[in-house]
Enzyme design. Sequence first.
Site, PDB file in Angstrom:
ATOM      1  N   HIS A 133       0.796  -1.233   0.000  1.00 46.59           N
ATOM      2  CA  HIS A 133       0.000   0.000   0.000  1.00 46.59           C
ATOM      3  C   HIS A 133       0.826   1.278   0.000  1.00 46.59           C
ATOM      4  O   HIS A 133       0.322   2.332   0.372  1.00 46.59           O
ATOM      5  CB  HIS A 133      -0.968   0.010   1.198  1.00 46.59           C
ATOM      6  CG  HIS A 133      -1.873  -1.174   1.228  1.00 46.59           C
ATOM      7  ND1 HIS A 133      -2.655  -1.501   2.307  1.00 46.59           N
ATOM      8  CD2 HIS A 133      -2.111  -2.128   0.297  1.00 46.59           C
ATOM      9  CE1 HIS A 133      -3.330  -2.614   2.052  1.00 46.59           C
ATOM     10  NE2 HIS A 133      -3.008  -3.004   0.839  1.00 46.59           N
ATOM     11  N   TYR A 178       3.333   2.053   1.974  1.00 49.41           N
ATOM     12  CA  TYR A 178       3.916   2.439   3.259  1.00 49.41           C
ATOM     13  C   TYR A 178       5.416   2.144   3.216  1.00 49.41           C
ATOM     14  O   TYR A 178       5.959   1.759   2.173  1.00 49.41           O
ATOM     15  CB  TYR A 178       3.202   1.717   4.414  1.00 49.41           C
ATOM     16  CG  TYR A 178       1.779   2.194   4.613  1.00 49.41           C
ATOM     17  CD1 TYR A 178       1.501   3.544   4.820  1.00 49.41           C
ATOM     18  CD2 TYR A 178       0.704   1.306   4.586  1.00 49.41           C
ATOM     19  CE1 TYR A 178       0.198   3.993   4.995  1.00 49.41           C
ATOM     20  CE2 TYR A 178      -0.601   1.747   4.758  1.00 49.41           C
ATOM     21  CZ  TYR A 178      -0.851   3.096   4.961  1.00 49.41           C
ATOM     22  OH  TYR A 178      -2.131   3.541   5.135  1.00 49.41           O
ATOM     23  N   ASP A 187     -34.729   8.764   8.097  1.00 48.24           N
ATOM     24  CA  ASP A 187     -34.732  10.035   7.375  1.00 48.24           C
ATOM     25  C   ASP A 187     -35.923  10.900   7.759  1.00 48.24           C
ATOM     26  O   ASP A 187     -35.903  12.116   7.558  1.00 48.24           O
ATOM     27  CB  ASP A 187     -34.771   9.767   5.859  1.00 48.24           C
ATOM     28  CG  ASP A 187     -33.481   9.144   5.356  1.00 48.24           C
ATOM     29  OD1 ASP A 187     -32.440   9.320   6.026  1.00 48.24           O
ATOM     30  OD2 ASP A 187     -33.506   8.484   4.308  1.00 48.24           O
ATOM     31  N   CYS A 203     -17.534   2.372   5.672  1.00 49.24           N
ATOM     32  CA  CYS A 203     -16.640   1.917   6.754  1.00 49.24           C
ATOM     33  C   CYS A 203     -15.281   2.593   6.653  1.00 49.24           C
ATOM     34  O   CYS A 203     -14.852   3.315   7.561  1.00 49.24           O
ATOM     35  CB  CYS A 203     -16.490   0.400   6.712  1.00 49.24           C
ATOM     36  SG  CYS A 203     -16.123  -0.261   5.071  1.00 49.24           S
TER      37      CYS A 203
END
Length: 663
Positions: free
Chosen positions: A167, A169, A642, A345
């Site tokens: 990813h 990193y 809603d 999420c």
Amino acid sequence: MSDQHNALFESIDLGPVTVPNRVFQPPHGNAYGLGDQQTAFRAEKARGGFGLIVQEYSQIHESTDVTPVDSGYIHDDETIPPQREMVDAVHDHGGKLFVELWHGGATAGNYGSRRPPLSASQLPTGNYYTPKEMEHDDIQKIVEAFGNGADRARRADYDGIELHAAHGYLISQFLSPFYNDRDDEYGGSLENRMRFFREIIKSVRENVSDDMAVGARYTIDERVEGGLTADGDGLEIVRRIGDDLDFWDIDIGVKQSIDDMIAPSRRHSKNYQIDFMKAATDELDVPVGGTGRITDPDDAVALLEEGYVDMVGMARQSISDPHWPRKVREERVDEIRECIGCNVCVSQSRQGIPLTCTQNPTVGREAIWPPEEYETVDEPKGILVVGGGPAGMEFARVAGERGHLVHLNEKAETLGGRVNFEGTLPDLGEWNRVRDWRATELERLDDVAVHTGSKAEMSYDDVESYGAEVVVVATGASWSEKGETSGTHRPVPGWDRDHVLTPEDALEVDPSGRDVVIFDEEGYNVSAGVAQSLAADNDVTFVTPSASAFDQAVHTFERGTIFTALFESGVEFISHHALEEIRDDDVVAANVHSGEQTTLEADYVVFTTMRKSNDDLYRDLTTNLDSLRQSTEIEEVHAIGDCVSPRRIADAVYSGHDLGRQV
Ligand code: ADP
Ligand code: SF4
């Protein structure tokens, strides 16, 4: 259990560790930090049958932090006790827990520590800064820090380590020519770029015990020009490191291609990474796991049996339904709550907001709302639910599980509410799972009766005479016809002309070959979907006060895909503008900063600026609630979803679930 899914439930050895089955949760963040909530969240997956869970990216050194997000930590000894508790909790349910050792390198926020981000080279990251190119001392320090992290993982009783070599990193910043332009022994040739990874593997091996596994999450294809590819160095690294690791967890994408890494359903169809996994599986003797929107048990079995992968990974599916393996095992496949790929999420956790889920409202509440467990009531109440959208369906389901006698009345021919519209928009078909899962569950509940169609439309008089003790109003919201925005709070003059349409009307009319202006402040899927649908046959101009467009779709990683589709369809964008007036054949738009006006031809205007609650029934019922209580059986009146405040589907589902647990 029938034989059909047996392959998922065979044990597998990852080095010295025997994992009880082939279904694992790859590491994913949740912004819960360490402590009781993190423990409850990971333990729930073990309770639901996941054989292996990998605790999220955990910082191994204070030179990296993921602020403003609260992630995993393993950089000092104080982090050990809460992690040991988490390991124990997972073990109590028969699962194995690994930890992902992580250094973010150039991609770390470091807003908390304020230390300079480190990387292989000084190249920009898209975080508004360039990192420090690591000196040899820095490299030495970080290699040791990975070893120290492994030592703490051993003392926390973890079963294994997953190195974060993915990813974009730090480890992958060294591996990849996209990030690494060093000219010393850590850059240039492939073997030089692999040196840092090899040193880390050695340092970690020296610090784990013999009964711990060591593997890596690895990006085999970075999906960026100049990066690692699965038919080039990406695969060659797999070949060369090979069984120096006990297992590989294969993934694709880096920060610059994140919509391929955590692809929403609007970008990629299910199982979209399997060919990348297979490339690694074909090369390796050690087990390979992989992910990529795998949600269907038959697909999962096929991936194992056809040799794509040795272990099936589910991150989002394990959030949407942490009991997926148990339901498969118990032949309750139709009870699986399938992930819709909306990325709500990840959009939250990446912004530092504790993880939630559209499909699973119990996420983040496991300690108080154990998923799949409902406290049954001693004295069932007669409950009338008005409105069968996500909120009403979820409420009826939970109240029914608890033993109440529920009537769910929906005036449309089918349940689903807003999902029935949004699920028809381009590439959003999987969102219908919000409706379909709940409809199936409601059918299963003996004490829930569902009525649909015009006879089920409830007026005040109908509710009054229904005989219910509890009334739950879930009548949803409607798009405003007036075009108010957060900057004006006023109708756009001319809003009442016949050619001004709501999103639903716009798709009904489908005005072929005309000039259509969409005025948007939703910045999300409805405006995107309507624009895409109309652009097929019309000249669409998209006007928004935003500096860009689709701001809500940034962190769900949908914006790039939306823009591609709309630019390819010829949609024109006018950002920084609001509509000032709608006239017969054109509209006047003004720059929200300079005030400069522009005139745009418009045969039709569509507003996607705001929704308003359909709360008339609720207001009528509660205006004289005391007299209603005296003259009828009604004791309580509630509004949910809603109808209270128009928000995301996730919020409507949560609202219904919350009341269902309480009533
Ligand atoms: P939410 O997201 O809060 O569930 P939705 O707008 O998706 O809201 O769903 C509300 C549902 O309520 C719609 O399907 C709508 O047809 C239904 N509805 C609205 N008013 C009535 C009514 N008076 N009687 C029965 N159903 C209603
Ligand atoms: Fe799936 Fe959406 Fe839930 Fe994430 S929020 S797990 S993408 S349903």
